[in-house]
Design an enzyme around this catalytic site. Structure first.
Site, PDB file in Angstrom:
ATOM      1  N   GLU A 126      77.405  72.216   5.222  1.00 45.78           N
ATOM      2  CA  GLU A 126      77.371  73.084   4.072  1.00 45.78           C
ATOM      3  C   GLU A 126      78.403  74.106   4.338  1.00 45.78           C
ATOM      4  OE1 GLU A 126      73.443  74.781   4.492  1.00 45.78           O
ATOM      5  OE2 GLU A 126      73.597  75.830   6.268  1.00 45.78           O
TER       6      GLU A 126
ATOM      7  N   TRP B 236      72.334  79.578  -5.151  1.00 49.86           N
ATOM      8  CA  TRP B 236      72.760  79.228  -3.717  1.00 49.86           C
ATOM      9  C   TRP B 236      74.613  79.708  -3.605  1.00 49.86           C
ATOM     10  CZ3 TRP B 236      69.731  74.800  -1.058  1.00 49.86           C
ATOM     11  CH2 TRP B 236      68.281  75.511  -1.087  1.00 49.86           C
ATOM     12  N   THR B 237      75.042  78.892  -2.871  1.00 53.33           N
ATOM     13  CA  THR B 237      76.527  79.314  -2.372  1.00 53.33           C
ATOM     14  C   THR B 237      77.224  78.579  -3.448  1.00 53.33           C
ATOM     15  OG1 THR B 237      75.917  79.375  -0.079  1.00 53.33           O
ATOM     16  CG2 THR B 237      78.262  79.069  -0.769  1.00 53.33           C
TER      17      THR B 237
ATOM     18  N   ASP C  66      74.522  72.720   9.519  1.00 50.31           N
ATOM     19  CA  ASP C  66      73.211  72.988   9.414  1.00 50.31           C
ATOM     20  C   ASP C  66      72.250  72.846  10.681  1.00 50.31           C
ATOM     21  OD1 ASP C  66      71.088  74.132   7.688  1.00 50.31           O
ATOM     22  OD2 ASP C  66      70.490  72.217   7.173  1.00 50.31           O
TER      23      ASP C  66
ATOM     24  N   ASP D 206      74.848  83.906   2.501  1.00 53.15           N
ATOM     25  CA  ASP D 206      76.282  83.482   2.325  1.00 53.15           C
ATOM     26  C   ASP D 206      77.192  84.395   1.235  1.00 53.15           C
ATOM     27  OD1 ASP D 206      74.797  81.505   3.324  1.00 53.15           O
ATOM     28  OD2 ASP D 206      75.476  79.989   1.808  1.00 53.15           O
TER      29      ASP D 206
ATOM     30  N   GLN E   7      74.542  86.070  -1.627  1.00 50.84           N
ATOM     31  CA  GLN E   7      73.017  85.725  -1.516  1.00 50.84           C
ATOM     32  C   GLN E   7      72.166  87.236  -1.491  1.00 50.84           C
ATOM     33  OE1 GLN E   7      72.006  82.195   0.210  1.00 50.84           O
ATOM     34  NE2 GLN E   7      73.897  80.978  -0.653  1.00 50.84           N
TER      35      GLN E   7
ATOM     36  N   TRP F 239      63.758  86.214   3.190  1.00 51.33           N
ATOM     37  CA  TRP F 239      64.398  85.275   2.466  1.00 51.33           C
ATOM     38  C   TRP F 239      63.623  84.740   1.114  1.00 51.33           C
ATOM     39  CZ3 TRP F 239      64.243  80.652   0.480  1.00 51.33           C
ATOM     40  CH2 TRP F 239      65.568  79.859   0.177  1.00 51.33           C
TER      41      TRP F 239
ATOM     42  N   ARG G 228      75.478  70.336  -1.664  1.00 44.40           N
ATOM     43  CA  ARG G 228      75.591  71.874  -1.863  1.00 44.40           C
ATOM     44  C   ARG G 228      77.037  72.386  -1.470  1.00 44.40           C
ATOM     45  NH1 ARG G 228      71.343  71.510   2.108  1.00 44.40           N
ATOM     46  NH2 ARG G 228      71.824  72.266   3.920  1.00 44.40           N
ATOM     47  N   ASP G 229      77.395  73.654  -1.968  1.00 45.35           N
ATOM     48  CA  ASP G 229      78.239  74.740  -1.740  1.00 45.35           C
ATOM     49  C   ASP G 229      79.577  74.087  -2.186  1.00 45.35           C
ATOM     50  OD1 ASP G 229      75.792  75.644  -0.691  1.00 45.35           O
ATOM     51  OD2 ASP G 229      76.281  75.177   1.473  1.00 45.35           O
TER      52      ASP G 229
END
Length: 522
Positions: free
Chosen positions: A186, A67-68, A219, A8, A24, A32, A131-132
Site C-alpha cells: 500500500e 483514503w490515500t 500492510d 497517511d 487522513q 480511527w 489502493r493508493d
C-alpha cells in the site's frame, strides 16, 4: 487540532507560493473512523495553517472513507487528485477530484468528478487489495502512468495504468514490479533520483544519470521499504539494482515508528520532499483523553547517496533551522568506558534543558585495551548490553536519576580481523515508566564509508525523537511517553557503555522554538 490525523499524508504539492498537505483525519474523534481529508498550507513547511476539510466521505464510492491519494500537476496548470474510496460494501475504487479554482493559491474548494469511480479492481485482484494511487508520470509515448498497490495472495505488487485524460485508463499486462512473500503493498511511491547531484527531479524525469526508487508500505508489517533500481520507460518495467535488497526484504526509509510515507517534487526549490507519519503506541483511552492521535514527521529532503549508490540520504528540510535559538558548543568531550556525562545547557540556575533541541554530534573512538573482541552484538541488546567497542551515544529525554531515558547510539562490532560493522540504534526500553506503551529497540547496520567519522543528528521534541545517522543514511523515528523527564525535569547526557574504548565527542546543540499550527483566517 482536535481529532485523529489517521495514517497517511496525502497529495502533497507546492502551488502558487504555498506548500499543501492533505491528511487522513477523523473530525469527530481521536480514534480511527470517518476518514476525511484534512488540509493545511504553509509558506515554509514548518508553520502551518489549517484549512477547511478538503474531501469528505459523502458519495457511494467513498462512503466508508476517503483514503490515500496523490496529486499530479499537469503542464496545462490543472491539478489531478486521484484517491482511493471505500464503497458501501468495502470495495476499493479509485476516484478523481480537482480544485474548483486552480488559480486559488490555497485550493480551498475541491470537486469530485462526475465520472467517479474512474477505476475498479481488475480481474484477479481482490476488492480490498486495490489502493493508493501514486503521482502520475509522463511516458515517452505522451501518456501518463499511475501505479497502484496490490497483492495476489502473498505476492506484493504494483499495477500500472496508462491514461491521457485521468478519466479513461488502460491496465498494463504486466506488473511494474512484484516481490514474493511481501504481502499487500500500500501507499506505493515511485520517483527518480539523480545518480550525481543534490537536486531533486520531477516525477517524469528519466534517462541517463537517473535511477528510480520504488517504495511500498507493507500492510503485513507496517514498515516502509524501498529499493533503488532501473526503470525502462518503454517496457514499463523496474528492476532493483540489488535483488537481495528488493522492496520489502531490504532497506527501510525509517527503522523506527514510521509508515505510509509519500514524496513530492518541490519545483520551487528543485528538491524531493518526503512526508511520513508516526502513530501512537499508547491506549485508545489516552488518545481520547488528550483529544488527538498521531502526527507527521519533520519533512525530509531525499537524494541518492553518492558514496554508496544504494542508499538514500534523508535530511530535515533546511527551513527547520529557522526555529533555532541559542546554541551550545562542546569540543572533545571525553567519555570513558562505562561513563555517563551530563551536558549542561539551558537554564543557568538549574540543570534542566529545553524540550525542543537540534543536536549535531560527532564521535571519535580510541581503542585503549589493545584488543578487539569478536562479538555478535547488534541493536537488539539495547544500550545496556556492553561490548568491546560500544554502544555509545546520547541519552535524550532523561530524568536526573536516569529512571527514564531514550538512547540514541552507535555500536561498532568487530566482524573479522579487518572489518567492523557499525549499527545505528534507538533504545526505548527505558523511555517511560508508563505501563501501556511500546518500549522497543530500533535500528540497523549503517554503512560507514572511507574515512567518515561517526555522526548523528537528533531532533528532540517533547515526546518525539528523530535520529539521522551518517548524514541521513539511516533514520529512526521514536514516539515516546516520558512521565518524569518532562518540562523542567528533562536532562541530556552522553554515555559510553563500551568496555575497551574511549569516546571523544564534538557537539553543537540548538534550543528550538515552537512552530505554529493554527486555523487560517482571511
Amino acid at each position: 487540532m482536535v481529532g485523529y490525523p489517521s495514517p497517511d499524508p496525502d497529495g502533497p504539492l507546492y502551488h502558487k507560493g504555498w506548500y499543501h498537505i492533505f491528511y487522513q483525519y477523523n473530525p469527530d474523534s481521536a480514534v480511527w473512523g470517518n476518514i476525511t481529508w484534512g488540509h493545511a498550507v504553509s509558506r515554509d513547511l514548518i508553520h502551518w495553517l489549517l484549512l477547511p476539510l478538503a474531501l469528505v466521505p459523502d458519495r457511494w464510492y467513498d462512503v466508508n472513507g476517503v483514503w490515500t491519494g496523490s496529486a499530479t500537476r499537469h503542464p496545462d496548470g490543472n491539478i489531478y487528485m486521484l484517491y482511493t474510496g471505500s464503497t458501501g460494501n468495502l470495495t476499493q475504487v479509485q476516484n478523481l477530484a480537482h480544485p474548483a479554482d486552480p488559480s486559488d493559491p490555497l485550493l480551498l474548494h475541491w470537486v469530485k468528478n462526475a465520472a467517479n469511480p474512474v477505476l475498479l479492481p481488475p480481474p484477479g485482484i481482490g476488492p480490498k487489495d486495490f489502493r493508493d494511487p501514486t503521482t502520475a508520470w509522463l511516458g515517452p509515448d505522451g501518456l501518463w502512468r499511475v501505479a497502484i498497490g496490490s497483492r495476489v495472495e502473498k505476492l506484493g505488487l504494483t499495477l500500472v495504468y496508462k491514461t491521457r485524460d485521468f478519466l479513461s485508463y488502460e491496465l498494463l499486462d504486466h506488473y511494474l514490479h512484484s516481490v514474493p512473500g511481501t504481502g499487500m503493498w500500500e501507499c506505493v511511491d515511485f520517483f527518480p533520483v539523480a545518480v550525481n547531484g543534490t537536486k531533486g527531479l520531477d516525477t517524469s524525469a528519466a534517462g541517463e544519470g537517473i535511477k528510480h526508487v520504488l517504495k511500498a508500505s507493507l500492510d503485513d508489517t507496517k514498515l516502509d521499504h524501498f529499493a533503488v533500481g532501473t526503470y525502462d520507460p518503454v517496457e514499463d518495467l523496474w528492476t532493483p539494482d540489488d535483488p537481495k535488497n528488493d522492496v520489502g526484504i531490504g532497506l527501510k526509509y525509517d527503522y523506527g515508528r514510521y509508515y505510509a510515507s509519500k514524496t513530492f517534487y518541490d519545483q520551487e526549490k528543485e528538491r524531493r520532499i518526503l512526508w511520513g507519519w508516526i502513530n501512537e503506541t499508547d491506549t485508545e483511552f489516552d488518545d481520547l483523553k488528550k483529544g488527538w492521535a498521531s502526527l507527521q514527521t519533520i519533512p525530509r529532503t531525499v537524494v541518492l547517496d553518492g558514496r554508496t549508490g544504494a542508499d538514500l540520504l534523508q535530511w530535515p528540510v533546511e527551513e527547520i533551522e529557522s526555529l533555532r535559538l541559542r546554541s551550545y558548543c562542546f569540543e572533545d568531550v571525553l567519555v570513558g568506558p562505562g561513563s555517563v556525562v551530563p551536558l549542561h545547557i539551558g537554564s543557568a540556575t538549574q540543570n534542566s534543558i529545553p524540550l525542543q533541541l537540534d543536536i549535531m554530534a560527532e564521535f571519535e573512538v580510541e581503542l585503549i585495551s589493545g584488543k578487539k573482541t569478536d562479538e555478535e552484538n547488534s541493536c537488539d541488546g539495547g544500550a545496556a548490553e556492553r561490548s568491546s567497542l560500544g554502544p555509545f551515544g546520547i541519552l535524550a529525554l532523561a530524568d536526573a536519576s536516569l529512571s527514564e531515558l531514550t538512547s540514541v547510539f552507535f555500536r561498532p562490532v568487530q566482524t573479522s580481523a579487518d572489518a567492523v560493522t557499525t549499527y545505528f540504534c534507538t533504545d526505548q526500553t527505558r523511555s517511560s515508566l508508563a505501563p501501556d506503551v511500546f518500549k522497543v529497540v530500533y535500528g540497523s547496520s549503517i554503512p560507514v564509508v572511507g574515512d567518515e567519522k561517526l555522526q548523528m543528528r537528533v531532533l528532540v521534541d517533547h515526546s518525539i525523537v528523530e535520529s539521522f545517522g551518517q548524514g541521513g543514511r539511516r533514520v529512526i523515528s521514536s514516539r515516546v511517553y516520558p512521565t518524569k523527564a518532562i518540562y523542567g525535569d528533562a536532562r541530556l547526557f552522553l554515555f559510553n557503555n563500551a568496555t575497551d574504548v574511549n569516546v571523544k565527542v564534538k557537539l553543537k546543540i540548538w534550543e528550538m522554538n515552537s512552530a505554529f499550527i493554527r486555523p487560517y483566517t482571511h
